[in-house]
Design a protein around this motif. Structure first.
Motif, PDB file in Angstrom:
ATOM      1  N   GLN A 149       0.803  -1.182  -0.133  1.00 37.36           N
ATOM      2  CA  GLN A 149      -0.043   0.041   0.119  1.00 37.36           C
ATOM      3  C   GLN A 149       0.908   1.214  -0.101  1.00 37.36           C
ATOM      4  OE1 GLN A 149      -3.268   0.097  -0.465  1.00 37.36           O
ATOM      5  NE2 GLN A 149      -3.766  -2.033  -0.263  1.00 37.36           N
ATOM      6  N   PRO A 150       0.546   2.191  -0.574  1.00 35.43           N
ATOM      7  CA  PRO A 150       1.304   3.562  -0.877  1.00 35.43           C
ATOM      8  C   PRO A 150       1.993   4.010   0.621  1.00 35.43           C
ATOM      9  CG  PRO A 150      -0.621   3.995  -2.248  1.00 35.43           C
ATOM     10  CD  PRO A 150      -0.763   2.599  -1.450  1.00 35.43           C
ATOM     11  N   GLY A 151       3.029   4.235   0.898  1.00 37.06           N
ATOM     12  CA  GLY A 151       3.470   4.733   2.074  1.00 37.06           C
ATOM     13  C   GLY A 151       3.590   3.707   3.257  1.00 37.06           C
ATOM     14  N   ALA A 152       3.544   2.414   3.027  1.00 38.13           N
ATOM     15  CA  ALA A 152       3.545   1.247   4.042  1.00 38.13           C
ATOM     16  C   ALA A 152       4.994   0.917   4.157  1.00 38.13           C
ATOM     17  CB  ALA A 152       2.516   0.461   3.858  1.00 38.13           C
ATOM     18  N   ASP A 153       5.002   0.687   5.504  1.00 38.82           N
ATOM     19  CA  ASP A 153       6.604   0.098   5.656  1.00 38.82           C
ATOM     20  C   ASP A 153       6.637  -1.635   5.435  1.00 38.82           C
ATOM     21  OD1 ASP A 153       7.552   2.267   6.648  1.00 38.82           O
ATOM     22  OD2 ASP A 153       6.662   2.158   8.596  1.00 38.82           O
ATOM     23  N   ALA A 154       5.513  -2.318   5.473  1.00 37.52           N
ATOM     24  CA  ALA A 154       5.378  -3.659   5.298  1.00 37.52           C
ATOM     25  C   ALA A 154       4.324  -3.780   4.099  1.00 37.52           C
ATOM     26  CB  ALA A 154       4.754  -4.261   6.632  1.00 37.52           C
ATOM     27  N   PRO A 155       4.796  -4.958   3.389  1.00 38.99           N
ATOM     28  CA  PRO A 155       3.749  -5.461   2.294  1.00 38.99           C
ATOM     29  C   PRO A 155       2.403  -5.789   2.817  1.00 38.99           C
ATOM     30  CG  PRO A 155       5.178  -7.212   2.906  1.00 38.99           C
ATOM     31  CD  PRO A 155       5.689  -5.867   3.549  1.00 38.99           C
ATOM     32  N   VAL A 156       1.545  -5.979   1.940  1.00 40.27           N
ATOM     33  CA  VAL A 156       0.161  -6.268   2.386  1.00 40.27           C
ATOM     34  C   VAL A 156      -0.150  -7.495   3.060  1.00 40.27           C
ATOM     35  CG1 VAL A 156      -0.809  -4.562   0.383  1.00 40.27           C
ATOM     36  CG2 VAL A 156      -0.506  -6.996   0.156  1.00 40.27           C
ATOM     37  N   GLY A 157       0.882  -8.275   2.730  1.00 40.55           N
ATOM     38  CA  GLY A 157       0.631  -9.862   3.454  1.00 40.55           C
ATOM     39  C   GLY A 157       1.813 -10.746   3.661  1.00 40.55           C
TER      40      GLY A 157
ATOM     41  N   ARG B 227      -1.347 -25.970   6.626  1.00 42.92           N
ATOM     42  CA  ARG B 227      -2.262 -24.993   5.799  1.00 42.92           C
ATOM     43  C   ARG B 227      -1.640 -23.796   5.534  1.00 42.92           C
ATOM     44  NH1 ARG B 227      -7.903 -24.386   8.662  1.00 42.92           N
ATOM     45  NH2 ARG B 227      -7.001 -23.490  10.724  1.00 42.92           N
ATOM     46  N   VAL B 228      -1.622 -23.250   4.284  1.00 38.40           N
ATOM     47  CA  VAL B 228      -1.038 -21.762   4.040  1.00 38.40           C
ATOM     48  C   VAL B 228      -2.147 -20.835   4.654  1.00 38.40           C
ATOM     49  CG1 VAL B 228      -0.112 -20.294   2.333  1.00 38.40           C
ATOM     50  CG2 VAL B 228       0.239 -22.828   2.226  1.00 38.40           C
ATOM     51  N   ARG B 229      -1.558 -19.723   5.390  1.00 32.06           N
ATOM     52  CA  ARG B 229      -2.405 -18.322   5.533  1.00 32.06           C
ATOM     53  C   ARG B 229      -1.664 -17.322   5.175  1.00 32.06           C
ATOM     54  NH1 ARG B 229      -5.758 -21.463   5.421  1.00 32.06           N
ATOM     55  NH2 ARG B 229      -7.535 -21.992   6.898  1.00 32.06           N
ATOM     56  N   VAL B 230      -2.385 -16.234   5.324  1.00 30.43           N
ATOM     57  CA  VAL B 230      -1.649 -14.885   4.925  1.00 30.43           C
ATOM     58  C   VAL B 230      -2.213 -13.850   6.033  1.00 30.43           C
ATOM     59  CG1 VAL B 230      -1.513 -12.806   3.320  1.00 30.43           C
ATOM     60  CG2 VAL B 230      -2.011 -15.267   2.252  1.00 30.43           C
ATOM     61  N   ILE B 231      -1.129 -13.246   6.810  1.00 24.03           N
ATOM     62  CA  ILE B 231      -1.247 -12.227   7.692  1.00 24.03           C
ATOM     63  C   ILE B 231      -1.524 -10.983   7.021  1.00 24.03           C
ATOM     64  CG2 ILE B 231      -0.509 -11.074   9.805  1.00 24.03           C
ATOM     65  CD1 ILE B 231       1.534 -13.110  10.344  1.00 24.03           C
ATOM     66  N   ASP B 232      -2.655 -10.498   7.182  1.00 20.70           N
ATOM     67  CA  ASP B 232      -3.156  -9.057   6.733  1.00 20.70           C
ATOM     68  C   ASP B 232      -2.624  -8.026   7.401  1.00 20.70           C
ATOM     69  OD1 ASP B 232      -4.064  -6.743   6.226  1.00 20.70           O
ATOM     70  OD2 ASP B 232      -6.123  -7.471   5.527  1.00 20.70           O
TER      71      ASP B 232
ATOM     72  N   PHE C 157       2.717 -12.499  -5.362  1.00 23.12           N
ATOM     73  CA  PHE C 157       1.760 -11.651  -5.651  1.00 23.12           C
ATOM     74  C   PHE C 157       0.375 -12.021  -5.176  1.00 23.12           C
ATOM     75  CE2 PHE C 157       4.753  -9.959  -8.923  1.00 23.12           C
ATOM     76  CZ  PHE C 157       4.961  -8.871  -8.293  1.00 23.12           C
ATOM     77  N   ASN C 158       0.641 -13.011  -4.164  1.00 21.05           N
ATOM     78  CA  ASN C 158      -0.721 -13.600  -3.433  1.00 21.05           C
ATOM     79  C   ASN C 158      -1.149 -14.860  -4.140  1.00 21.05           C
ATOM     80  OD1 ASN C 158      -2.273 -14.048  -1.416  1.00 21.05           O
ATOM     81  ND2 ASN C 158      -3.848 -12.332  -1.857  1.00 21.05           N
ATOM     82  N   GLY C 159      -0.735 -15.793  -4.373  1.00 22.35           N
ATOM     83  CA  GLY C 159      -1.241 -16.909  -5.130  1.00 22.35           C
ATOM     84  C   GLY C 159      -0.505 -18.195  -4.801  1.00 22.35           C
ATOM     85  N   VAL C 160      -1.341 -19.329  -4.445  1.00 18.25           N
ATOM     86  CA  VAL C 160      -0.823 -20.832  -4.253  1.00 18.25           C
ATOM     87  C   VAL C 160      -1.319 -21.889  -5.226  1.00 18.25           C
ATOM     88  CG1 VAL C 160      -0.574 -20.204  -1.719  1.00 18.25           C
ATOM     89  CG2 VAL C 160      -2.373 -21.466  -2.390  1.00 18.25           C
ATOM     90  N   TRP C 161      -0.548 -22.644  -5.331  1.00 13.94           N
ATOM     91  CA  TRP C 161      -0.737 -23.765  -6.105  1.00 13.94           C
ATOM     92  C   TRP C 161       0.027 -25.139  -5.904  1.00 13.94           C
ATOM     93  CZ3 TRP C 161      -4.724 -24.671  -9.264  1.00 13.94           C
ATOM     94  CH2 TRP C 161      -4.810 -26.024 -10.341  1.00 13.94           C
TER      95      TRP C 161
END
Length: 416
Positions: free
Chosen positions: A172-180, A193-198, A261-265
């Motif tokens: 996100q613009p100006g954020a120090d950390a990525p979105v996930g 299982r795979v999870r994503v921290i928002d 870029f947020n995807g698993v397979w």
């Protein structure tokens, strides 16, 4: 990746042909000799100088060894970022953790930060700056994100056993950390299982389907992680998993594909490779177009990365497979854009990366644990307490001993 099955289910019944390749037998293999580490080589002042200017070797017990010609190797415990630029280490004392950023190129400590609590690093971002650390107590895990410029930027505690594996490549613009932050949530010893921290809310969510971004993935898998490789061009982390035993039988294997870029397979592995219950290794071509899986049984499979990342109704499968002889206790694999090299113990094979046809082979007096292929077809092989440089025509150019002896080696890489 279906949400109604384990990664290792139906597609294992696929039988793939070897695309016209033939097995290489021991009679095809040429044995090359040994040379002392400082034997003079034509055109260079010493054999050591024949090595690339900078090499990094990682071991299974979490050490990174960096080498330059003429200098002693430097050993650093810690976690390396996916592109191999930085190693992050952590030292715990009196209830505080000191985190250090080590530049692999010159072995300098570029920054150090202290945080409260006893933590260990598990994942480092591609740029080498952001690191995720964890502290676990029972069924609870505290995750901390730290950067060298701002120190601690986030801290969350989850009622779950989670281990950060990678960072999203979206901000996100100006954020120090990525979105996930991608994490592995362990439901049992071999079940995850795979999870994503928002990072905006600190909540655990679901990743997207790599091949269909209109779907999320909520799937429990029973397997053990064995080896991983990062492909920077397509931002993919490939991890080879062996499916845990059912009633005493290992039922299969798969390659977990994580798109940053947020995807698993989950990519199925041809059953004839025998990766359900034998050691395996992965490699990607430098241009990012091909993925390779190899087994200690001698089985090799080659995939087109575009088949994995492109949406379509068909399950992506290996474009080619082959079987090499003999099998061995260990396997290592490395690739350039023009060549695939597979080591089975001390037998080393050069393959065409498209057809997997054997171009050449030779033996070496070590059990190879890791290797890398240079653009000019030289090979760096590591094992049995030493590192060896082999010429394009399979002659020894140089050797160096490893400062930690016979530790299990997981990776060797050239540092640009």
């Amino acid at each position: 990746m279906s949400t109604s099955r384990k990664c290792t289910a139906a597609a294992f019944v696929l039988v793939l042909t070897s695309c016209g390749t033939t097995a290489a037998s021991r009679s095809d293999v040429t044995t090359i000799g040994t040379v002392a580490p400082h034997t003079t080589v034509v055109g260079v002042p010493s054999a050591e100088a024949a090595f690339p200017a900078r090499l990094a070797v990682t071991s299974k017990d979490g050490k990174v060894m960096t080498f330059s010609p003429g200098d002693d190797a430097v050993v650093t415990p810690g976690v390396m970022n996916p592109t191999g630029d930085v190693v992050v280490s952590a030292d715990v004392s009196n209830g505080r953790t000191t985190i250090e950023w080590h530049r692999v190129r010159n072995d300098e400590i570029s920054a150090d930060i202290q945080i409260v609590g006893e933590f260990r690093p598990t994942a480092v971002a591609q740029d080498g700056k952001l690191v995720a650390l964890i502290s676990a107590a029972g069924h609870h895990t505290t995750v901390v994100l730290v950067t060298p410029s701002k120190g601690e930027i986030a801290r969350w505690t989850f009622d779950a056993v989670v281990v950060p594996e990678a960072f999203s490549n979206a901000f996100q613009p100006g954020a120090d950390a990525p979105v996930g932050v991608f994490v592995i949530e362990y439901l049992a010893a071999d079940t995850y299982r795979v999870r994503v921290i928002d990072t905006a809310t600190g909540t655990l969510g679901l990743p997207l389907n790599l091949r269909d971004k209109g779907q999320t993935v909520d799937e429990v898998m029973t397997a053990v992680s064995r080896t991983a490789v990062f492909e920077p061009n397509n931002q993919l982390l490939f991890t080879l998993y062996q499916d845990a035993s059912e009633d005493g039988q290992n039922v299969g294997s798969f390659i977990h594909t994580l798109g940053l870029f947020n995807g698993v397979w989950c990519l199925d592995v041809p059953r004839q490779l025998g990766l359900a219950d034998h050691p395996g290794a992965l490699a990607v071509s430098p241009d990012g177009s091909r993925l390779f899986a190899a087994s200690s049984t001698g089985g090799v499979a080659g995939y087109a990365v575009a088949d994995i990342t492109t949406f379509g109704p068909q399950m992506p499968v290996a474009r080619s497979t082959t079987s090499l002889l003999p099998s061995a206790a260990a396997v290592a694999v490395g690739a350039s854009d023009n060549e695939l090299v597979v080591a089975l113990g001390g037998s080393i094979f050069r393959l065409d990366p498209v057809t997997l046809a054997v171009r050449d082979s030779f033996t070496w007096d070590m059990s190879v644990q890791a290797l890398t292929v240079l653009d000019d077809s030289r090979i760096v092989i590591v094992g049995s307490g030493r590192m060896t440089l082999v010429s394009p025509d399979d002659q020894l150019l140089a050797e160096r001993t490893l400062p930690i002896g016979d530790a299990d080696i997981t990776r060797v890489a050239v540092i640009d």
